[in-house]
Motif scaffolding. Structure first.
Motif, mmCIF file in Angstrom:
data_model
loop_
_atom_site.group_PDB
_atom_site.id
_atom_site.type_symbol
_atom_site.label_atom_id
_atom_site.label_comp_id
_atom_site.label_asym_id
_atom_site.label_seq_id
_atom_site.Cartn_x
_atom_site.Cartn_y
_atom_site.Cartn_z
ATOM 1 N N THR B 39 -2.012 3.207 6.623
ATOM 2 C CA THR B 39 -0.842 2.538 7.254
ATOM 3 C C THR B 39 0.338 2.406 6.235
ATOM 4 O OG1 THR B 39 0.212 0.524 7.982
ATOM 5 C CG2 THR B 39 -1.841 0.186 6.884
ATOM 6 N N TYR B 40 1.464 2.288 6.688
ATOM 7 C CA TYR B 40 2.716 2.121 5.698
ATOM 8 C C TYR B 40 2.847 0.665 5.076
ATOM 9 C CZ TYR B 40 4.340 6.891 6.746
ATOM 10 O OH TYR B 40 4.465 8.097 6.907
ATOM 11 N N GLN B 41 2.044 -0.083 5.992
ATOM 12 C CA GLN B 41 2.038 -1.439 5.475
ATOM 13 C C GLN B 41 1.448 -1.760 4.186
ATOM 14 O OE1 GLN B 41 0.914 -4.389 8.286
ATOM 15 N NE2 GLN B 41 0.063 -5.663 6.657
ATOM 16 N N ASN B 42 2.310 -1.773 3.129
ATOM 17 C CA ASN B 42 1.727 -1.862 1.717
ATOM 18 C C ASN B 42 2.588 -2.852 0.836
ATOM 19 O OD1 ASN B 42 -0.190 -0.836 0.054
ATOM 20 N ND2 ASN B 42 1.320 0.750 -0.675
ATOM 21 N N PRO B 43 1.932 -3.640 0.084
ATOM 22 C CA PRO B 43 0.611 -4.146 0.105
ATOM 23 C C PRO B 43 0.091 -4.531 1.747
ATOM 24 C CG PRO B 43 1.983 -5.471 -1.095
ATOM 25 C CD PRO B 43 3.035 -4.564 -0.598
ATOM 26 N N ALA B 44 -1.093 -4.950 1.777
ATOM 27 C CA ALA B 44 -1.895 -5.000 2.879
ATOM 28 C C ALA B 44 -1.491 -6.229 3.412
ATOM 29 C CB ALA B 44 -3.524 -5.267 2.585
ATOM 30 N N ASP B 45 -0.994 -7.444 2.377
ATOM 31 C CA ASP B 45 -0.797 -8.749 2.914
ATOM 32 C C ASP B 45 0.181 -9.556 1.818
ATOM 33 O OD1 ASP B 45 -0.751 -10.992 4.283
ATOM 34 O OD2 ASP B 45 -2.589 -11.785 3.622
ATOM 35 N N LEU B 46 0.763 -10.530 2.269
ATOM 36 C CA LEU B 46 1.588 -11.276 1.318
ATOM 37 C C LEU B 46 0.715 -11.781 0.211
ATOM 38 C CD1 LEU B 46 3.149 -13.670 4.047
ATOM 39 C CD2 LEU B 46 4.449 -11.802 2.647
ATOM 40 N N SER B 47 1.369 -12.172 -0.877
ATOM 41 C CA SER B 47 0.455 -12.458 -2.078
ATOM 42 C C SER B 47 1.265 -13.584 -2.958
ATOM 43 C CB SER B 47 0.048 -11.446 -2.758
ATOM 44 O OG SER B 47 0.935 -10.734 -3.612
ATOM 45 N N PHE B 48 0.834 -13.974 -4.002
ATOM 46 C CA PHE B 48 1.453 -14.638 -5.026
ATOM 47 C C PHE B 48 2.572 -14.061 -5.676
ATOM 48 C CE2 PHE B 48 1.983 -16.702 -9.216
ATOM 49 C CZ PHE B 48 2.351 -18.166 -8.683
ATOM 50 N N VAL B 49 2.688 -12.782 -5.703
ATOM 51 C CA VAL B 49 3.912 -12.030 -6.209
ATOM 52 C C VAL B 49 4.315 -11.131 -5.142
ATOM 53 C CG1 VAL B 49 2.907 -11.906 -8.478
ATOM 54 C CG2 VAL B 49 2.274 -10.250 -6.889
ATOM 55 N N THR B 50 4.284 -11.397 -3.663
ATOM 56 C CA THR B 50 4.864 -10.640 -2.875
ATOM 57 C C THR B 50 5.248 -11.747 -1.700
ATOM 58 O OG1 THR B 50 3.381 -8.680 -3.094
ATOM 59 C CG2 THR B 50 4.588 -8.883 -0.951
ATOM 60 N N TYR B 51 6.527 -11.947 -1.475
ATOM 61 C CA TYR B 51 7.082 -13.000 -0.678
ATOM 62 C C TYR B 51 7.425 -12.452 0.794
ATOM 63 C CZ TYR B 51 7.659 -15.586 -5.239
ATOM 64 O OH TYR B 51 7.492 -16.118 -6.512
ATOM 65 N N LYS B 52 7.739 -11.313 0.595
ATOM 66 C CA LYS B 52 8.310 -10.502 1.636
ATOM 67 C C LYS B 52 7.436 -9.423 2.187
ATOM 68 C CE LYS B 52 11.767 -9.885 4.879
ATOM 69 N NZ LYS B 52 12.381 -10.591 5.753
ATOM 70 N N LEU B 53 7.045 -9.237 3.465
ATOM 71 C CA LEU B 53 6.305 -7.918 3.584
ATOM 72 C C LEU B 53 6.541 -7.443 4.932
ATOM 73 C CD1 LEU B 53 3.661 -6.182 3.127
ATOM 74 C CD2 LEU B 53 2.407 -7.794 4.365
ATOM 75 N N VAL B 54 6.966 -6.126 5.258
ATOM 76 C CA VAL B 54 7.058 -5.480 6.641
ATOM 77 C C VAL B 54 5.714 -5.219 6.994
ATOM 78 C CG1 VAL B 54 8.434 -3.749 7.731
ATOM 79 C CG2 VAL B 54 9.266 -4.657 5.917
ATOM 80 N N ARG B 55 5.233 -5.996 8.284
ATOM 81 C CA ARG B 55 3.938 -5.701 9.105
ATOM 82 C C ARG B 55 4.399 -4.298 9.885
ATOM 83 N NH1 ARG B 55 0.562 -9.307 7.417
ATOM 84 N NH2 ARG B 55 1.465 -11.280 6.562
ATOM 85 N N PHE B 56 3.364 -3.454 9.948
ATOM 86 C CA PHE B 56 3.472 -2.205 10.865
ATOM 87 C C PHE B 56 2.169 -2.224 11.941
ATOM 88 C CE2 PHE B 56 6.081 0.932 8.272
ATOM 89 C CZ PHE B 56 6.368 0.250 7.216
#
Lengths: 191, 239
Positions: B39-56
């Motif tokens: 999937t293009y959703q990358n990284p797989a989920d939000l994390s301590f260092v990922t505040y914004k995530l486009v979910r596919f």
């Protein structure tokens, strides 16, 4: 009211503290963990064009005015007619081009059958490239094809240009390649 | 209701992930090591260092394949359950001017799991040392008159930011337009949060936590007690 020097310092101290707190727009008691100053406040601003695709979005590069002048931030240029401040994921990651621990700072060479890459100076690398191009071209250059038509070409060398080349660089590059007799001239700008 | 709000129009989102990268870039957050999961959703989920995530999400609706994009982030709730759970304004507080719900380094001293579990949108993420982090509405930028990094970079106009009243009006206006061609279009929890999504399909198809999960909004007994005694504890703090 007569203000002594000590009294004045106390008052100004209180004012400064009041200002510092009022800027937070929040109750006096809690302490904020991070400063609210923009990281780009004292940075030098330079405009640039995103090197990736053919759209040519404008961006602003914030670099440190003191010390090493490294890149602090790169974001879309709101005054640029193409993108009006916006950038896609590749453009938004521009600062990673320069501020990146994986960035190569000199040419790397892997000898035939070797597994490891070793650093090499630009002079050495360019000399090696020139030497190999000359050798291959001399060995494979054909003046006429099977039908006896003049072709003056080599089909044993191919060129893949970078998508980060601009229009003018591409022109010079292809002019050099055609002068060498290359016919496989490619460019990666259709992403 | 004063303060700021986002309007995220998922019908305009093309999932370029500019917002996701601009967020990382502005906050100087490191990249994460990922693997190809198909999937293009990358990284797989939000994390301590990922505040914004486009979910596919790829779903089939009424026999047609739909590719749904959901630029997930903290909703900056008007009454944030995480803040109630923490019950420590030095760790989690709401900025009065903007309404941004902000986490400080003091979240380290709290029960990280309780804070994460209290979120109806499954947003906060703890680090190894127990500090909890999430979207901060780019409060430094907003206080200095700039747009949040994600909104500034959005090439399609899917991400919008402004005064709450104007954003709500914009959301309702856009909803009326989208409704003409898509009867399922709706705004997600517009009266409870500051990040208002417009979706064209059932929100659950985009993401499990696209709308507040009802179970998460059940305030635990501990939180309810804390809420009850809050004025008193505030008073004792001052004494």
């Amino acid at each position: 009211m007569k203000i002594t020097r000590r009294g004045f310092i106390q008052i100004s101290g209180a004012t400064a503290a009041g200002l510092a707190v009022s800027g937070l727009g929040f109750d006096l008691s809690p302490v904020r963990s991070h400063a609210q100053m923009l990281k780009t406040k004292y940075a030098k601003e330079t405009t640039t064009i995103c090197p990736y695709c053919a759209v040519g979005c404008g961006a602003i590069v914030h670099t440190s005015k003191k010390g090493d002048g490294r890149v602090i931030n790169i974001e879309g240029d709101p005054g640029h007619v193409i993108n009006r401040g916006t950038l896609c994921s590749k453009g938004a990651a521009l600062s990673g081009l320069s501020e990146n621990e994986n960035r190569l700072l000199q040419p790397m060479y892997r000898a035939p059958y070797a597994k490891e890459w070793t650093p090499m100076s630009w002079n050495q690398a360019l000399a090696k490239i020139a030497e190999r191009v000359k050798k291959t071209r001399d060995a494979t250059f054909t003046k006429k094809n099977g039908k006896g038509q003049v072709v003056n070409r080599t089909t044993d060398i191919a060129s893949v240009g970078s998508a980060a080349l601009d229009n003018e660089e591409c022109w010079i590059y292809q002019a050099l390649m055609r002068a060498l007799g290359l016919v496989y001239i490619e460019h990666q700008a259709r992403i | 209701m004063p303060g700021k709000s986002f309007f995220i129009d998922t019908t305009l989102c093309m999932a370029c992930r500019g917002c996701q990268v601009a967020c990382k870039q502005w906050h100087d957050l490191p990249a994460e090591k990922t693997v190809n999961r198909g999937t293009y959703q990358n990284p797989a989920d939000l994390s301590f260092v990922t505040y914004k995530l486009v979910r596919f999400e790829e779903v089939v609706v009424e026999g047609k394949l739909k590719w749904l994009f959901f630029p997930d982030q903290c909703r900056h709730c008007l009454e944030p359950p995480c803040q109630m759970t923490a019950d420590d304004p030095k760790a989690i507080f709401t900025d009065a001017a903007t309404g941004a719900v902000l986490y400080t380094a003091n979240t380290k001293n709290m029960d990280a799991k309780a804070v994460v579990d209290s979120c109806p949108y499954d947003i906060p993420r703890p680090s190894k040392d127990g500090t909890v982090a999430k979207c901060d509405m780019c409060i430094d930028r907003v206080e200095n008159g700039l747009l949040p990094a994600c909104v500034k970079t959005c090439p399609t106009g899917a991400m919008n930011f402004g005064n709450r009243k104007e954003i709500l009006a914009m959301a309702k206006k856009r909803l009326a337009v989208v409704k003409k061609t898509n009867r399922k279009a709706k705004l997600l929890d517009p009266d409870d949060i500051r990040v208002i999504f417009l979706v064209a399909e059932d929100p659950k198809l985009y993401h499990k936590f696209a709308v507040a999960s009802s179970t998460a909004f059940d305030i635990s007994r501990a939180v309810a007690l804390k809420r009850l005694f809050r004025p008193l504890t505030r008073l004792t703090d001052r004494l």
